[in-house]
Write a protein that holds these residues in place. Structure first.
Motif, PDB file in Angstrom:
ATOM      1  N   PRO A  41       0.840  -1.198   0.000  1.00  0.00           N
ATOM      2  CA  PRO A  41       0.000   0.000   0.000  1.00  0.00           C
ATOM      3  C   PRO A  41       0.879   1.255   0.000  1.00  0.00           C
ATOM      4  O   PRO A  41       1.272   1.758   1.046  1.00  0.00           O
ATOM      5  CB  PRO A  41      -0.784  -0.134   1.310  1.00  0.00           C
ATOM      6  CG  PRO A  41       0.163  -0.872   2.219  1.00  0.00           C
ATOM      7  CD  PRO A  41       1.023  -1.746   1.356  1.00  0.00           C
ATOM      8  N   TRP A  42       1.191   1.777  -1.161  1.00  0.00           N
ATOM      9  CA  TRP A  42       2.145   2.864  -1.320  1.00  0.00           C
ATOM     10  C   TRP A  42       1.426   4.214  -1.439  1.00  0.00           C
ATOM     11  O   TRP A  42       0.231   4.285  -1.713  1.00  0.00           O
ATOM     12  CB  TRP A  42       2.987   2.635  -2.583  1.00  0.00           C
ATOM     13  CG  TRP A  42       2.155   2.645  -3.837  1.00  0.00           C
ATOM     14  CD1 TRP A  42       1.445   1.596  -4.367  1.00  0.00           C
ATOM     15  CD2 TRP A  42       1.872   3.774  -4.667  1.00  0.00           C
ATOM     16  NE1 TRP A  42       0.760   2.006  -5.482  1.00  0.00           N
ATOM     17  CE2 TRP A  42       1.007   3.323  -5.704  1.00  0.00           C
ATOM     18  CE3 TRP A  42       2.288   5.099  -4.658  1.00  0.00           C
ATOM     19  CZ2 TRP A  42       0.545   4.167  -6.700  1.00  0.00           C
ATOM     20  CZ3 TRP A  42       1.818   5.955  -5.650  1.00  0.00           C
ATOM     21  CH2 TRP A  42       0.955   5.482  -6.656  1.00  0.00           C
ATOM     22  N   ILE A  43       2.182   5.308  -1.265  1.00  0.00           N
ATOM     23  CA  ILE A  43       1.666   6.655  -1.508  1.00  0.00           C
ATOM     24  C   ILE A  43       2.847   7.575  -1.807  1.00  0.00           C
ATOM     25  O   ILE A  43       3.909   7.465  -1.194  1.00  0.00           O
ATOM     26  CB  ILE A  43       0.846   7.184  -0.306  1.00  0.00           C
ATOM     27  CG1 ILE A  43       0.219   8.558  -0.609  1.00  0.00           C
ATOM     28  CG2 ILE A  43       1.700   7.251   0.963  1.00  0.00           C
ATOM     29  CD1 ILE A  43      -0.774   9.032   0.431  1.00  0.00           C
ATOM     30  N   HIS A  44       2.694   8.438  -2.785  1.00  0.00           N
ATOM     31  CA  HIS A  44       3.716   9.439  -3.132  1.00  0.00           C
ATOM     32  C   HIS A  44       3.794  10.455  -1.994  1.00  0.00           C
ATOM     33  O   HIS A  44       2.779  10.870  -1.437  1.00  0.00           O
ATOM     34  CB  HIS A  44       3.321  10.118  -4.442  1.00  0.00           C
ATOM     35  CG  HIS A  44       4.380  10.965  -5.073  1.00  0.00           C
ATOM     36  ND1 HIS A  44       4.874  12.100  -4.474  1.00  0.00           N
ATOM     37  CD2 HIS A  44       5.053  10.844  -6.268  1.00  0.00           C
ATOM     38  CE1 HIS A  44       5.791  12.655  -5.267  1.00  0.00           C
ATOM     39  NE2 HIS A  44       5.922  11.903  -6.356  1.00  0.00           N
ATOM     40  N   ILE A  45       4.996  10.912  -1.672  1.00  0.00           N
ATOM     41  CA  ILE A  45       5.177  11.865  -0.573  1.00  0.00           C
ATOM     42  C   ILE A  45       4.356  13.136  -0.783  1.00  0.00           C
ATOM     43  O   ILE A  45       3.825  13.701   0.183  1.00  0.00           O
ATOM     44  CB  ILE A  45       6.685  12.208  -0.393  1.00  0.00           C
ATOM     45  CG1 ILE A  45       6.904  13.149   0.792  1.00  0.00           C
ATOM     46  CG2 ILE A  45       7.287  12.767  -1.676  1.00  0.00           C
ATOM     47  CD1 ILE A  45       6.570  12.588   2.134  1.00  0.00           C
ATOM     48  N   GLN A  46       4.196  13.573  -2.039  1.00  0.00           N
ATOM     49  CA  GLN A  46       3.391  14.774  -2.292  1.00  0.00           C
ATOM     50  C   GLN A  46       1.936  14.555  -1.894  1.00  0.00           C
ATOM     51  O   GLN A  46       1.304  15.438  -1.293  1.00  0.00           O
ATOM     52  CB  GLN A  46       3.483  15.176  -3.758  1.00  0.00           C
ATOM     53  CG  GLN A  46       4.817  15.750  -4.182  1.00  0.00           C
ATOM     54  CD  GLN A  46       4.802  16.182  -5.639  1.00  0.00           C
ATOM     55  OE1 GLN A  46       3.742  16.373  -6.259  1.00  0.00           O
ATOM     56  NE2 GLN A  46       5.984  16.341  -6.223  1.00  0.00           N
ATOM     57  N   PHE A  96       6.583  -8.724   4.122  1.00  0.00           N
ATOM     58  CA  PHE A  96       5.797  -9.837   3.592  1.00  0.00           C
ATOM     59  C   PHE A  96       4.305  -9.778   3.903  1.00  0.00           C
ATOM     60  O   PHE A  96       3.527 -10.491   3.270  1.00  0.00           O
ATOM     61  CB  PHE A  96       6.373 -11.167   4.088  1.00  0.00           C
ATOM     62  CG  PHE A  96       7.757 -11.424   3.572  1.00  0.00           C
ATOM     63  CD1 PHE A  96       7.967 -11.652   2.220  1.00  0.00           C
ATOM     64  CD2 PHE A  96       8.847 -11.420   4.408  1.00  0.00           C
ATOM     65  CE1 PHE A  96       9.245 -11.885   1.717  1.00  0.00           C
ATOM     66  CE2 PHE A  96      10.124 -11.648   3.925  1.00  0.00           C
ATOM     67  CZ  PHE A  96      10.327 -11.879   2.582  1.00  0.00           C
ATOM     68  N   ASP A  97       3.876  -8.957   4.845  1.00  0.00           N
ATOM     69  CA  ASP A  97       2.442  -8.804   5.071  1.00  0.00           C
ATOM     70  C   ASP A  97       1.803  -8.191   3.825  1.00  0.00           C
ATOM     71  O   ASP A  97       2.304  -7.192   3.287  1.00  0.00           O
ATOM     72  CB  ASP A  97       2.163  -7.914   6.278  1.00  0.00           C
ATOM     73  CG  ASP A  97       2.317  -8.650   7.594  1.00  0.00           C
ATOM     74  OD1 ASP A  97       2.552  -9.877   7.576  1.00  0.00           O
ATOM     75  OD2 ASP A  97       2.211  -8.003   8.657  1.00  0.00           O
ATOM     76  N   SER A  98       0.721  -8.780   3.365  1.00  0.00           N
ATOM     77  CA  SER A  98       0.026  -8.294   2.180  1.00  0.00           C
ATOM     78  C   SER A  98      -1.137  -7.400   2.621  1.00  0.00           C
ATOM     79  O   SER A  98      -2.070  -7.860   3.282  1.00  0.00           O
ATOM     80  CB  SER A  98      -0.501  -9.480   1.357  1.00  0.00           C
ATOM     81  OG  SER A  98      -1.122  -9.028   0.172  1.00  0.00           O
ATOM     82  N   ILE A  99      -1.053  -6.120   2.262  1.00  0.00           N
ATOM     83  CA  ILE A  99      -2.028  -5.133   2.746  1.00  0.00           C
ATOM     84  C   ILE A  99      -2.575  -4.364   1.541  1.00  0.00           C
ATOM     85  O   ILE A  99      -1.957  -3.411   1.057  1.00  0.00           O
ATOM     86  CB  ILE A  99      -1.381  -4.184   3.773  1.00  0.00           C
ATOM     87  CG1 ILE A  99      -0.787  -4.986   4.939  1.00  0.00           C
ATOM     88  CG2 ILE A  99      -2.399  -3.162   4.269  1.00  0.00           C
ATOM     89  CD1 ILE A  99      -0.039  -4.153   5.956  1.00  0.00           C
ATOM     90  N   ARG A 100      -3.718  -4.789   1.067  1.00  0.00           N
ATOM     91  CA  ARG A 100      -4.327  -4.192  -0.124  1.00  0.00           C
ATOM     92  C   ARG A 100      -5.337  -3.117   0.301  1.00  0.00           C
ATOM     93  O   ARG A 100      -6.531  -3.193   0.027  1.00  0.00           O
ATOM     94  CB  ARG A 100      -4.994  -5.290  -0.954  1.00  0.00           C
ATOM     95  CG  ARG A 100      -5.272  -4.920  -2.397  1.00  0.00           C
ATOM     96  CD  ARG A 100      -5.840  -6.122  -3.153  1.00  0.00           C
ATOM     97  NE  ARG A 100      -6.153  -5.788  -4.532  1.00  0.00           N
ATOM     98  CZ  ARG A 100      -6.705  -6.637  -5.393  1.00  0.00           C
ATOM     99  NH1 ARG A 100      -6.996  -7.875  -4.990  1.00  0.00           N
ATOM    100  NH2 ARG A 100      -6.964  -6.256  -6.632  1.00  0.00           N
ATOM    101  N   ALA A 101      -4.821  -2.100   0.974  1.00  0.00           N
ATOM    102  CA  ALA A 101      -5.670  -1.073   1.575  1.00  0.00           C
ATOM    103  C   ALA A 101      -6.119  -0.044   0.542  1.00  0.00           C
ATOM    104  O   ALA A 101      -5.348   0.371  -0.325  1.00  0.00           O
ATOM    105  CB  ALA A 101      -4.917  -0.376   2.703  1.00  0.00           C
TER     106      ALA A 101
END
Length: 304
Positions: free
Chosen positions: A200-205, A270-275
């Protein structure tokens, strides 16, 4: 607006200061001299530094609180001592802020407090949003659940509370991407384990824009996944990063090797988090980077 900010010299906090330069910021820091050096990009005319919350008896002079303080959870093995340090660095300051809000006759109108998607633990390939309630024994859940509970105690008719369940923040000045780039640059980047786990990623901006949006949206309260709308599997992340660096990458890293190296902390990999950020998008927030490849392209454009 007069804002009390903790964690303002960290990866996210220092970027947030740039976003908030139209406001007056009271920045909590253990080392004022070092903080001035780190934040030399910011107008010092809008910054006031304090080295302890014990100097305050209430928050009557504060309009908003943004709490991003905490010992980094990655980078060190989770020994018993390190676990306690991670917990104390989050819980103690949050508890103190809540007490100061209680002690105020004119409390801040909003308290924005950090947490993380580690609250959810491994959810395999199932997509979910903030409505998912979990209870399990993993350390990341233990840290976040207590952290959130302490912050939510400040909720009242006078003070709304927003909890930031933050994902993997992508930027060049800190976080996971900064640690990964050297290996990928030299063609030694790798898929982690099977690579099927969701990131679950997010751009810093978008991270700092999201915080600012919650600050200024008067009806916003509750729990918010600070993650892009389209999380990706680790193998897809590896492919996109290597492709845009024009480098090869290793298709597989044994999970046992990373578990041996990192111990229990390997769960972060390794935890899969599809938030999904449903609560934030329902409020009308628009992500500048909702897909991974444009986000990576933007960041690498500035990478030397």
């Amino acid at each position: 607006m007069r804002i009390l900010l903790t964690g303002g010299t960290g990866f996210i906090g220092s970027e947030l200061v740039k976003q908030l330069m139209t406001h007056d910021i009271v920045l909590l820091t253990r080392n004022v001299t070092k903080a001035r050096q780190i934040l030399n990009h910011a107008s010092q005319a809008h910054l006031t530094y304090i080295d302890s919350l014990d100097r305050l008896s209430d928050l009557n002079h504060i309009d908003a609180v943004i709490n991003l303080a905490g010992e980094p959870i990655a980078g060190k093995r989770w020994s018993k001592r390190q676990k306690q340090k991670i917990c104390d660095s989050r819980w103690n300051i949050t508890r103190k802020i809540t007490e100061l809000i209680y002690a105020s006759t004119e409390p801040p109108s909003v308290f924005i407090s950090g947490s993380a998607v580690g609250y959810y633990g491994d959810q395999q390939e199932h997509p979910f949003d903030e409505s998912l309630h979990v209870c399990h024994e993993e350390f990341t859940h233990h840290v976040c659940a207590r952290w959130e509970e302490l912050a939510m105690r400040a909720q009242s008719e006078d003070t709304r509370v927003c909890i930031l369940r933050t994902g993997v923040v992508l930027g060049l000045n800190g976080g996971a991407l900064k640690m990964m780039l050297p290996a990928y640059k030299f063609g030694a980047g790798a898929v982690l384990g099977s690579g099927r786990q969701y990131m679950p990623w997010i751009h810093i901006q978008d991270m700092v824009r999201g915080i600012s949006y919650l600050l200024n949206t008067e009806h916003a309260s509750g729990y918010f996944n600070l993650t892009a709308p389209h999380p990706v599997q680790n193998r897809e992340f590896s492919r996109i990063l290597a492709k845009n660096l024009k480098r090869p990458y290793l298709p597989f890293t044994p999970r046992w090797a990373l578990a041996l190296l990192m111990g229990e902390a390997s769960s972060l990999l390794f935890d899969s988090i599809r938030a999904k950020p449903k609560h934030l998008t329902d409020l009308g927030f628009h992500f500048n980077y909702s897909r991974l490849e444009p986000a990576i392209k933007n960041l690498l454009h500035h990478y030397k």
